[in-house]
Design an enzyme around this catalytic site. Structure first.
Site, PDB file in Angstrom:
ATOM      1  N   PHE A  22      80.061  21.328  35.516  1.00 21.51           N
ATOM      2  CA  PHE A  22      79.680  22.739  35.442  1.00 21.51           C
ATOM      3  C   PHE A  22      80.940  23.560  35.243  1.00 21.51           C
ATOM      4  CE2 PHE A  22      76.352  25.896  36.385  1.00 21.51           C
ATOM      5  CZ  PHE A  22      75.215  25.173  36.069  1.00 21.51           C
TER       6      PHE A  22
ATOM      7  N   GLN B 250      78.822  40.128  36.803  1.00 26.17           N
ATOM      8  CA  GLN B 250      79.067  39.017  35.894  1.00 26.17           C
ATOM      9  C   GLN B 250      78.090  39.013  34.718  1.00 26.17           C
ATOM     10  OE1 GLN B 250      77.978  34.657  36.816  1.00 26.17           O
ATOM     11  NE2 GLN B 250      80.186  34.747  37.237  1.00 26.17           N
TER      12      GLN B 250
ATOM     13  N   HIS C 147      76.727  36.423  32.128  1.00 21.94           N
ATOM     14  CA  HIS C 147      76.654  34.997  31.814  1.00 21.94           C
ATOM     15  C   HIS C 147      76.800  34.838  30.309  1.00 21.94           C
ATOM     16  CE1 HIS C 147      75.273  30.883  31.522  1.00 21.94           C
ATOM     17  NE2 HIS C 147      75.226  30.788  32.841  1.00 21.94           N
TER      18      HIS C 147
ATOM     19  N   LEU D 261      68.155  33.094  30.480  1.00 20.26           N
ATOM     20  CA  LEU D 261      69.334  32.268  30.691  1.00 20.26           C
ATOM     21  C   LEU D 261      69.212  30.886  30.062  1.00 20.26           C
ATOM     22  CD1 LEU D 261      72.015  32.727  32.206  1.00 20.26           C
ATOM     23  CD2 LEU D 261      71.029  31.440  34.095  1.00 20.26           C
TER      24      LEU D 261
ATOM     25  N   GLU E 187      74.304  26.833  32.309  1.00 29.48           N
ATOM     26  CA  GLU E 187      75.619  26.237  32.106  1.00 29.48           C
ATOM     27  C   GLU E 187      75.544  24.718  32.097  1.00 29.48           C
ATOM     28  OE1 GLU E 187      79.770  27.333  34.335  1.00 29.48           O
ATOM     29  OE2 GLU E 187      78.119  28.761  34.277  1.00 29.48           O
TER      30      GLU E 187
ATOM     31  N   ARG F  83      82.794  31.798  33.754  1.00 31.26           N
ATOM     32  CA  ARG F  83      81.880  32.619  32.961  1.00 31.26           C
ATOM     33  C   ARG F  83      82.534  33.864  32.376  1.00 31.26           C
ATOM     34  NH1 ARG F  83      76.603  31.916  36.940  1.00 31.26           N
ATOM     35  NH2 ARG F  83      76.173  29.774  36.292  1.00 31.26           N
TER      36      ARG F  83
ATOM     37  N   HIS G 235      74.069  39.222  34.453  1.00 24.49           N
ATOM     38  CA  HIS G 235      73.526  38.093  35.204  1.00 24.49           C
ATOM     39  C   HIS G 235      73.616  38.226  36.719  1.00 24.49           C
ATOM     40  CE1 HIS G 235      72.395  34.022  36.091  1.00 24.49           C
ATOM     41  NE2 HIS G 235      73.597  33.666  36.526  1.00 24.49           N
TER      42      HIS G 235
ATOM     43  N   ARG H  99      81.881  35.048  39.960  1.00 20.99           N
ATOM     44  CA  ARG H  99      81.250  33.916  40.648  1.00 20.99           C
ATOM     45  C   ARG H  99      81.341  32.652  39.812  1.00 20.99           C
ATOM     46  NH1 ARG H  99      76.612  31.390  40.275  1.00 20.99           N
ATOM     47  NH2 ARG H  99      75.413  32.981  39.160  1.00 20.99           N
TER      48      ARG H  99
END
Length: 595
Positions: A119, A239, A241, A251, A254, A287, A368, A410
């Protein structure tokens, strides 16, 4: 008060996502608990989390919770409080195993252990290479967590009030006495009288035009707290994404890149490998880095067909070629993709008419996740100022809270970790608090103020429509307080938002009925979003540096000397006041970011 039905519990939890359910499960072991949700619990937004939950189990290769902690701090651009990060990463291991024992159907390696995938931002700290740390249940991990926790709460006789929309907090000086909610089916107001209150109400991505957030994520909890004298922390950090479905914002996990997917620009380049982006970790950079890279490629005219999106390519032909070039023995095929990413394959076929096994997916950054929110300590206790003064009996957990473990950005998978680790700690603390605390009396006419505000909205006959205000807010936030920011753009947003806030006083609700009045409730939610949009712009304009998700063209460098600190935004009348406190450091001193 004669019109308002009153319910009494030890603890009231607002929100039935992962954080609310985990807290309810643990609080119910020592207190009489009610969970209030404006949705049926298993429709909560935790169910949209796809790719995995991070924990250094080391099931397929060496890993350590300290490595997870370092990646979290580095990913946060060093704004995370390192004592809280240690709690997050250390307790993630036991919490994931606990979820497994509750019955969560994780994917498995051949030896029967929990399967883990790569990830973004998760690395082997010795080699700098990606590490397999994300525990997953296909690409519907959040959904499985939600189902598992809800079943456990039912087993433990937690009281649920579904489709009760909380609209106010009953606060008397430095105590809380409960909440006020509307029963959506009837339009009637209810008071929930309690010793302790927890807000676990999720984020506020609906401030922007393109977002991965559900329509229900309207920042109710933070907005209510702000109106009741509780500041909001680090609201400038939101954030984006990097891989939302083009135009829709839905979404694309990831986990696609964790399984080998690559980002390709309009010239056919794997652009994340460029020296100016992330030549070492490439598509698995954090991200904020990937979102800015996509934005810069598009601005340079290298979007697909000159448009404002790029391709995310998980086709076996492309991925296997890159595996081979990198000397990896891994290979994927159609069956692998269908098994590991079934929801993503279904989304893209349904919404785009694109088969990800044979075609690349069009993606663009999507609003996001809020790193900021209601300030708390590591037990979920809400704090009132930069000196960490606690408001007894008031709690927050999940995305709506700011512990702070996410800092300025994050790390992927850490949202689910945050929910269950701090949801559990908060539930334990609430139970203890309720056992030691007497129930304080309700103030007279506790619901009158919020009831009057709803009555005023219903009485307005001429004015502006809510959808017009919502569109204008989203337009200015997307144009001016987005992936890149400047003093000029944020000042423009503040001017626009001040005008929209004034216009909101004359907003017209066309449905004057009581039962299932979504027009009325969505208008109230719009008021929450307008306030949070304004707090975001105010907090961002006051931070003259770039850090994590807060990227300023006019201040491109990070300034640790002056700005390694958290912001606290207080609402005072119709204006806002900012205060600051230093970041809690630990093993990791800030250093330049290298990818």
């Amino acid at each position: 008060m004669a019109k308002v039905q009153t319910h009494t519990f030890d603890a009231v939890i607002v929100g039935a996502g992962g954080a609310g359910l985990m807290a309810a499960l643990y609080a119910s072991k020592g207190a009489n608990v009610a969970v209030l949700s404006k949705l049926y619990p298993t429709r909560s937004h935790t169910g949209a989390a796809q790719g995995g939950i991070g924990a250094a189990l080391g099931n397929s290769e060496e890993d350590h919770w300290e490595w997870h902690a370092y990646d979290t701090v580095k990913g946060s651009d060093y704004l995370a409080d390192q004592d809280a990060v240690d709690v997050l990463c250390k307790e993630a291991i036991d919490t994931v195993i606990e979820l497994e024992l509750m019955g969560l159907p994780f994917d498995r390696f051949p030896d029967g252990s929990i399967s883990q995938r790569r990830f973004g931002g998760h690395t082997n700290n010795d080699t700098g290479k990606p590490v397999t740390r994300a525990c997953h249940a296909a690409d519907r991990t959040g959904h499985m967590i939600l189902q598992t926790l809800y079943q456990q709460c039912i087993k433990n006789n937690v009281n649920f009030y579904d489709e009760f929309h909380v609209v106010d907090l009953i606060r008397v000086d430095d105590t809380v006495r409960g909440v006020v909610a509307i029963e959506i089916a009837t339009g009637e107001f209810h008071i929930f009288h309690s010793k302790a209150v927890l807000f676990a109400t999720g984020g506020w991505g609906r401030c922007w035009e393109v977002t991965s957030n559900a329509h229900s994520l309207t920042g109710d909890g933070p907005a209510i707290c702000l109106r009741r004298g509780i500041p909001l922390e680090d609201m400038e950090f939101f954030q984006f994404h990097p891989t939302g479905i083009y135009k829709l914002g839905i979404l694309i996990t990831e986990g696609v890149r964790g399984e080998g997917g690559v980002l390709i620009n309009g010239e056919g380049e794997r652009f994340m490998a460029k020296p100016e982006y992330a030549p070492n970790i490439k598509d698995l950079a954090s991200r904020d880095v990937v979102s800015r890279a996509i934005y810069l490629e598009v601005m340079a005219g290298r979007g697909i067909n000159g448009k404002n999106y790029v391709h995310l390519d998980i086709t076996p032909e492309t991925v296997n070629r890159y595996f081979e070039e990198e000397g990896s023995e891994r290979r994927i095929d159609r069956a692998y993709i269908e098994a590991k990413l079934p929801d993503i394959a279904d989304f893209t076929r349904t919404y785009l008419g694109v088969d990800p096994v044979t075609e690349p997916m069009p993606v663009q950054p999507t609003a996001h996740y809020g790193m900021g929110g209601i300030p708390t300590d590591i037990d979920g206790c809400v704090v009132l100022d930069s000196s960490n003064k606690v408001l007894p009996g008031m709690y927050a957990a999940g995305e709506t809270a700011c512990v702070s473990v996410h800092g300025a950005n994050r790390l992927g998978t850490n949202s689910l970790v945050d929910l269950v680790v701090f949801g559990r700690r908060t539930g334990v603390h609430m139970a203890s608090f309720c056992q030691e605390t007497a129930l304080l009396p309700l103030p007279e006419n506790a619901a009158d103020e919020v009831m009057a505000s709803f009555e005023a909205m219903l009485k307005t006959e001429k004015g502006i429509k809510p959808h017009e205000l919502r569109k204008a807010m989203q337009t200015t936030m997307t144009a001016n307080v987005s992936v890149f920011r400047t003093e000029e753009t944020m000042s423009k947003a503040m001017k626009d938002l001040a005008e929209l806030r004034a216009d909101f006083q004359n907003v017209v609700v066309e449905d004057k009925g009581k039962q299932f009045n979504s027009d009325l409730l969505e208008t109230w939610e719009l008021g929450c979003l307008l306030e949070l949009a304004e707090v975001t712009a105010v907090s961002a304009l006051a931070r003259p540096e770039s850090r994590g998700a807060h990227a300023r063209d006019d201040f491109p460098d990070r300034n640790d000397e002056e700005w390694l600190r958290h912001s606290f935004c207080h609402k005072e009348g119709d204006s806002y006041r900012l205060d600051y406190k230093p970041v809690t450091l630990g093993r990791y001193e800030p250093k330049p970011r290298v990818y």
